[in-house]
Design a protein around this motif. Structure first.
Motif, mmCIF file in Angstrom:
data_model
loop_
_atom_site.group_PDB
_atom_site.id
_atom_site.type_symbol
_atom_site.label_atom_id
_atom_site.label_comp_id
_atom_site.label_asym_id
_atom_site.label_seq_id
_atom_site.Cartn_x
_atom_site.Cartn_y
_atom_site.Cartn_z
ATOM 1 N N VAL A 5 5.877 38.493 -1.637
ATOM 2 C CA VAL A 5 5.605 37.187 -2.226
ATOM 3 C C VAL A 5 6.121 37.174 -3.660
ATOM 4 O O VAL A 5 5.765 38.053 -4.458
ATOM 5 C CB VAL A 5 4.095 36.857 -2.201
ATOM 6 C CG1 VAL A 5 3.796 35.594 -2.994
ATOM 7 C CG2 VAL A 5 3.618 36.710 -0.760
ATOM 8 N N VAL A 6 6.950 36.180 -3.972
ATOM 9 C CA VAL A 6 7.561 36.075 -5.295
ATOM 10 C C VAL A 6 7.333 34.673 -5.849
ATOM 11 O O VAL A 6 7.992 33.720 -5.423
ATOM 12 C CB VAL A 6 9.080 36.358 -5.239
ATOM 13 C CG1 VAL A 6 9.675 36.334 -6.652
ATOM 14 C CG2 VAL A 6 9.369 37.675 -4.553
ATOM 15 N N GLU A 26 9.641 39.961 5.615
ATOM 16 C CA GLU A 26 9.247 38.574 5.372
ATOM 17 C C GLU A 26 9.153 38.365 3.865
ATOM 18 O O GLU A 26 8.359 39.022 3.183
ATOM 19 C CB GLU A 26 7.896 38.250 6.011
ATOM 20 C CG GLU A 26 7.530 36.779 5.786
ATOM 21 C CD GLU A 26 6.095 36.435 6.163
ATOM 22 O OE1 GLU A 26 5.865 35.303 6.626
ATOM 23 O OE2 GLU A 26 5.212 37.294 5.992
ATOM 24 N N ILE A 27 9.961 37.453 3.352
ATOM 25 C CA ILE A 27 9.990 37.171 1.921
ATOM 26 C C ILE A 27 9.594 35.711 1.715
ATOM 27 O O ILE A 27 10.229 34.807 2.254
ATOM 28 C CB ILE A 27 11.387 37.422 1.318
ATOM 29 C CG1 ILE A 27 11.819 38.872 1.567
ATOM 30 C CG2 ILE A 27 11.384 37.115 -0.182
ATOM 31 C CD1 ILE A 27 13.248 39.162 1.159
ATOM 32 N N VAL A 28 8.523 35.512 0.953
ATOM 33 C CA VAL A 28 8.024 34.168 0.666
ATOM 34 C C VAL A 28 8.187 33.913 -0.822
ATOM 35 O O VAL A 28 7.565 34.584 -1.650
ATOM 36 C CB VAL A 28 6.542 34.013 1.070
ATOM 37 C CG1 VAL A 28 6.041 32.610 0.723
ATOM 38 C CG2 VAL A 28 6.349 34.299 2.553
ATOM 39 N N VAL A 29 9.041 32.964 -1.162
ATOM 40 C CA VAL A 29 9.231 32.546 -2.556
ATOM 41 C C VAL A 29 8.411 31.290 -2.792
ATOM 42 O O VAL A 29 8.525 30.317 -2.035
ATOM 43 C CB VAL A 29 10.718 32.287 -2.861
ATOM 44 C CG1 VAL A 29 10.889 31.630 -4.235
ATOM 45 C CG2 VAL A 29 11.498 33.598 -2.813
ATOM 46 N N THR A 47 11.940 32.490 2.913
ATOM 47 C CA THR A 47 11.145 31.268 3.074
ATOM 48 C C THR A 47 10.703 30.778 1.705
ATOM 49 O O THR A 47 10.171 31.552 0.909
ATOM 50 C CB THR A 47 9.895 31.531 3.940
ATOM 51 O OG1 THR A 47 10.312 31.979 5.229
ATOM 52 C CG2 THR A 47 9.058 30.271 4.080
ATOM 53 N N VAL A 48 10.919 29.503 1.437
ATOM 54 C CA VAL A 48 10.491 28.898 0.177
ATOM 55 C C VAL A 48 9.380 27.908 0.462
ATOM 56 O O VAL A 48 9.508 27.055 1.352
ATOM 57 C CB VAL A 48 11.655 28.183 -0.541
ATOM 58 C CG1 VAL A 48 11.169 27.521 -1.836
ATOM 59 C CG2 VAL A 48 12.784 29.163 -0.840
ATOM 60 N N ILE A 49 8.276 28.033 -0.252
ATOM 61 C CA ILE A 49 7.185 27.070 -0.124
ATOM 62 C C ILE A 49 6.910 26.456 -1.488
ATOM 63 O O ILE A 49 7.137 27.105 -2.521
ATOM 64 C CB ILE A 49 5.897 27.712 0.450
ATOM 65 C CG1 ILE A 49 5.316 28.729 -0.540
ATOM 66 C CG2 ILE A 49 6.164 28.353 1.795
ATOM 67 C CD1 ILE A 49 3.936 29.229 -0.157
ATOM 68 N N ASP A 77 9.561 37.475 -10.566
ATOM 69 C CA ASP A 77 10.936 37.061 -10.283
ATOM 70 C C ASP A 77 11.949 37.601 -11.286
ATOM 71 O O ASP A 77 13.138 37.295 -11.170
ATOM 72 C CB ASP A 77 11.028 35.526 -10.207
ATOM 73 C CG ASP A 77 10.840 34.848 -11.560
ATOM 74 O OD1 ASP A 77 10.487 35.527 -12.543
ATOM 75 O OD2 ASP A 77 11.052 33.618 -11.639
ATOM 76 N N ASP A 78 11.507 38.423 -12.261
ATOM 77 C CA ASP A 78 12.449 38.964 -13.232
ATOM 78 C C ASP A 78 12.530 40.487 -13.183
ATOM 79 O O ASP A 78 12.954 41.128 -14.144
ATOM 80 C CB ASP A 78 12.091 38.502 -14.649
ATOM 81 C CG ASP A 78 10.662 38.860 -15.047
ATOM 82 O OD1 ASP A 78 9.905 39.346 -14.189
ATOM 83 O OD2 ASP A 78 10.305 38.648 -16.226
ATOM 84 N N VAL A 79 12.112 41.071 -12.056
ATOM 85 C CA VAL A 79 12.222 42.523 -11.916
ATOM 86 C C VAL A 79 13.360 42.856 -10.967
ATOM 87 O O VAL A 79 13.796 42.023 -10.171
ATOM 88 C CB VAL A 79 10.905 43.149 -11.410
ATOM 89 C CG1 VAL A 79 9.755 42.809 -12.347
ATOM 90 C CG2 VAL A 79 10.581 42.700 -9.983
ATOM 91 N N VAL A 80 13.817 44.105 -11.056
ATOM 92 C CA VAL A 80 14.900 44.584 -10.184
ATOM 93 C C VAL A 80 14.428 45.858 -9.482
ATOM 94 O O VAL A 80 14.187 46.870 -10.146
ATOM 95 C CB VAL A 80 16.180 44.873 -10.989
ATOM 96 C CG1 VAL A 80 17.297 45.347 -10.048
ATOM 97 C CG2 VAL A 80 16.619 43.656 -11.783
ATOM 98 N N PRO A 81 14.255 45.829 -8.161
ATOM 99 C CA PRO A 81 13.841 47.043 -7.446
ATOM 100 C C PRO A 81 14.911 48.135 -7.554
ATOM 101 O O PRO A 81 16.115 47.850 -7.524
ATOM 102 C CB PRO A 81 13.688 46.570 -5.997
ATOM 103 C CG PRO A 81 13.539 45.084 -6.088
ATOM 104 C CD PRO A 81 14.359 44.666 -7.266
#
Length: 351
Positions: A5-6, A26-29, A47-49, A77-81
């Motif tokens: 979740v981002v 599963e990526i939920v923005v 997926t954008v909600i 939303d400003d990190v880099v894995p």
């Protein structure tokens, strides 16, 4: 299985993050822009909600409640894995016992080479020592459900992660440090950023109401400078009042105390830094302004939250299926009921 979740305000760094995440997760923005003019551009598998536009706590609640899986990984939303982030995440979660409600990632903040860091860069670097930061924090859905999610009365990216971590632990879950890593670059900011961040003092006032006089130790938050800010502000007010009253001696004494306190604060911020003209000027100006601004926000929060009550939690012996309710007041009903699939999903970790 996991869900990522981002919450985002649409910063360009979001695209860098999404490109680094595994495509089969599963990526939920959560698009938390107050008035989006155009839809976010994201990869097809994301997926954008829409978010409630009430801050990151509310956005994360919307995200985990929309997600499907038993582990919820929150990322800023400003990190880099790091390149092996997905593999290490799977190891972190697979190794978590049934009583573990959350696992934190390792946060690294790169600082400039060849010069001392600025005040803002040092503040950002301090995140690396923080506990349970949702820059990269995985929670079981069961733990989030038990505590009702994040407290949406905290509208900023400030303390809301420490507050939910306390409630998760109070509900009977353990939190652990994992081994996966993310990089948190220092975001460019204006020279007045330290003044804007003082709004967080209003949130501190809420936490004081909710968790008592020892809220910092309870929430594992290091001591701050607010008592000094209050003293400096009181001296400044006393100097002005004495001047208006014609009490010259009192005015000079209070002004000397204000100047000494302000100088100490400015020096504490200037000496570790690059000490160039821009930084020194910024530190001098903001060091004079921060104490009264911080106190004003604290008083505003203290008045606003004078009748605030804690969020209701469910205290459970996580692995034994025993649950009782703490005697506290709920601020809002949870929008998702406990999921019968949660326990089975928790044990199946795949990225």
């Amino acid at each position: 299985m996991i869900s990522i979740v981002v919450p985002t305000l649409g910063r360009p760094s979001l695209h860098v993050l999404l490109e680094a995440l595994p495509r089969h997760a599963e990526i939920v923005v959560v698009d938390d822009r107050p008035s989006p003019e155009a839809p976010l551009t994201v990869p097809d598998h994301v997926t954008v909600i829409p978010g409630p536009a009430r801050g990151p706590a509310a956005a994360r609640n919307a995200g985990w409640r929309a997600a499907r899986n038993g582990w919820i990984v929150f990322l800023d939303d400003d990190v880099v894995p790091e390149p092996d982030w997905a593999e290490r995440l799977a190891e972190d979660l697979a190794g978590a016992g049934d009583d573990v409600g959350g696992v934190q990632g390792v946060l690294r903040v790169p600082l400039p080479a060849g010069r001392r860091p600025t005040d803002w860069e040092r503040v950002t670097a301090g995140l690396a020592d923080g506990k349970w930061l949702t820059a990269d924090m995985a929670y079981r859905r069961a733990a989030l459900t038990a505590v009702g999610g994040f407290d949406e009365r905290l509208p900023r990216a400030f303390r809301e992660d420490a507050e939910i971590a306390f409630r998760v632990r109070r509900a009977g879950w353990r939190l652990e440090a994992g081994h996966r890593g993310i990089v948190h670059p220092v975001r460019p900011e204006s020279r007045w950023v330290s003044l804007r961040t003082q709004r967080g003092n209003a949130d501190d006032a809420l936490l004081r109401r909710l968790h008592g006089a020892h809220w910092r130790s309870v929430l594992e938050i290091p001591p701050g400078r607010r008592p000094r800010h209050a003293a400096i502000t009181a001296l400044g007010v006393a100097a002005l009042a004495a001047t208006v009253a014609g009490r010259r001696g009192w005015a000079l004494a209070a002004a000397a105390g204000w100047a000494a306190g302000t100088a100490e604060f400015a020096a504490a911020r200037i000496l570790p830094g690059p000490r160039d003209r821009h930084e020194v000027t910024t530190m001098l100006l903001t060091s004079a302004a921060i104490p009264p601004v911080a106190v004003a926000h604290w008083l505003r929060g203290w008045w606003r939250w004078r009748a605030a009550k804690p969020v209701q939690t469910v205290r459970s012996a996580a692995t034994h299926g025993v649950a009782t309710h703490d005697a506290v007041t709920r601020i809002a009903p949870a929008r998702v009921a406990p999921d019968e699939r949660t326990r089975a999903a928790d044990r199946s970790v795949a990225v």
